[in-house]
Write an enzyme that holds these catalytic residues in place. Structure first.
Site, mmCIF file in Angstrom:
data_model
loop_
_atom_site.group_PDB
_atom_site.id
_atom_site.type_symbol
_atom_site.label_atom_id
_atom_site.label_comp_id
_atom_site.label_asym_id
_atom_site.label_seq_id
_atom_site.Cartn_x
_atom_site.Cartn_y
_atom_site.Cartn_z
ATOM 1 N N ASP A 150 5.823 -2.516 -6.611
ATOM 2 C CA ASP A 150 5.260 -3.414 -5.594
ATOM 3 C C ASP A 150 4.904 -4.802 -6.153
ATOM 4 O OD1 ASP A 150 3.294 -1.717 -6.967
ATOM 5 O OD2 ASP A 150 1.771 -2.584 -5.660
ATOM 6 N N THR B 126 0.799 -1.227 0.000
ATOM 7 C CA THR B 126 0.000 0.000 0.000
ATOM 8 C C THR B 126 0.833 1.278 0.000
ATOM 9 O OG1 THR B 126 -0.116 0.023 2.419
ATOM 10 C CG2 THR B 126 -1.871 -1.145 1.244
ATOM 11 N N GLU C 252 -4.163 -6.031 -1.527
ATOM 12 C CA GLU C 252 -3.262 -5.009 -0.989
ATOM 13 C C GLU C 252 -2.760 -5.447 0.389
ATOM 14 O OE1 GLU C 252 -2.067 -2.168 -2.126
ATOM 15 O OE2 GLU C 252 -3.352 -1.548 -3.808
#
Length: 281
Positions: free
Chosen positions: A182, A63, A125
């Site tokens: 990510d 996140t 997430e």
């Protein structure tokens, strides 16, 4: 018991009809009731052979924020994901978007022949601050073991229910290598594969077979074609340009986690060849 169920369904149908909604029946058929009229829908007699799940991919994210801001962003803003795993061990996994609906987590993205992966993926997430820059380098934050265990439990459930292929369990950086990092090089892809049978990993014996391939005259075009074959969105330009460096970095984030400089070398190329042999026959 059966009579009580029939009465309950009849009552529900009456209430739905009065509200101008669709009614239900015991066998899954339904009646559409609108101000224009009513029609019976038969969901039992015929079933199409040509169908599969909308959910083809699972995309993992961090996140880049703390718990409170992550919840606010994913629950109250335009960005969303289907699931959120926080950084508090005693909290449940939060289910934010119905799996049959589109969440806004992937953005401009592609993998293989698919693009706009919001349309056919489930987004997860994980609360993690991402990285900080130090001396010109990205320094990433660790994921605690319990957070990875929660992720694995959720993944195993989704994989089973939607028959997700190993090669379709990806990081955000895999599907958007020009703009995303990510879940980063500290996300334990190898551990997920080894301990839970989740996702992709290469076989060391096959990698060894290709250990000398790079030194035998591999061109930038060869590298780009191998990356494209694996699934990355890359244009074959026949040169080591910025887009190619970004894709190599994304690949290293996933599979060569001690080294993510975006430079193709013998080790990275051997792993790429081994993965293509295993998953892209």
């Amino acid at each position: 018991m059966k009579a009580a169920l029939k009465r309950a369904i009849l009552l529900l149908n009456i209430l739905l009809i009065l509200a101008g909604c669709t009614s239900v029946t015991e066998k899954g058929n339904r009646v559409i009731n609108t101000k224009m009229g009513s029609e019976r829908v038969d969901g039992i007699t015929y079933t199409s052979k040509g169908q599969n799940f909308r959910q083809r991919f699972i995309i993992l994210h961090y996140t880049v924020s703390d718990r409170e801001r992550s919840i606010d962003l994913l629950a109250n803003k335009d960005v969303s994901s289907h699931y959120l795993i926080t950084d508090r061990e005693n909290e449940p996994i939060y289910y934010l978007v119905d799996e049959n609906k589109r969440a806004w987590h992937a953005g401009i993205s592609s993998w293989g022949s698919f693009s706009n992966l919001n349309d056919n993926s489930i987004g997860i997430e994980i609360v993690n601050k991402g990285f900080v820059m130090k001396d010109g380098k990205m320094n990433f934050y660790q994921f605690p073991s319990w957070q990875i265990h929660k992720t694995a439990v959720l993944l195993l459930d989704l994989i089973k229910r939607y028959e997700i292929e190993p090669q379709n369990i990806l990081g955000h950086s895999d599907i958007a290598p020009q703009r995303k990092q990510d879940p980063g090089p500290l996300f334990p892809w190898k551990e997920l594969y080894r301990d839970y049978g989740i996702g992709m990993w290469y076989d060391d014996t096959v990698k060894e077979k290709y250990k000398n391939a790079f030194s035998e005259g591999v061109t930038p075009e060869d590298v780009q074609k191998e990356l494209k074959k694996f699934g990355y969105g890359i244009v074959v330009t026949k040169e080591y340009d910025e887009q190619t460096k970004n894709v190599i970095t994304a690949f290293q984030f996933h599979f060569i986690q001690y080294k993510y400089d975006g430079v193709m070398d013998a080790e990275t190329y051997a792993v790429l060849k081994a993965l293509n042999e295993k998953y892209k026959k």
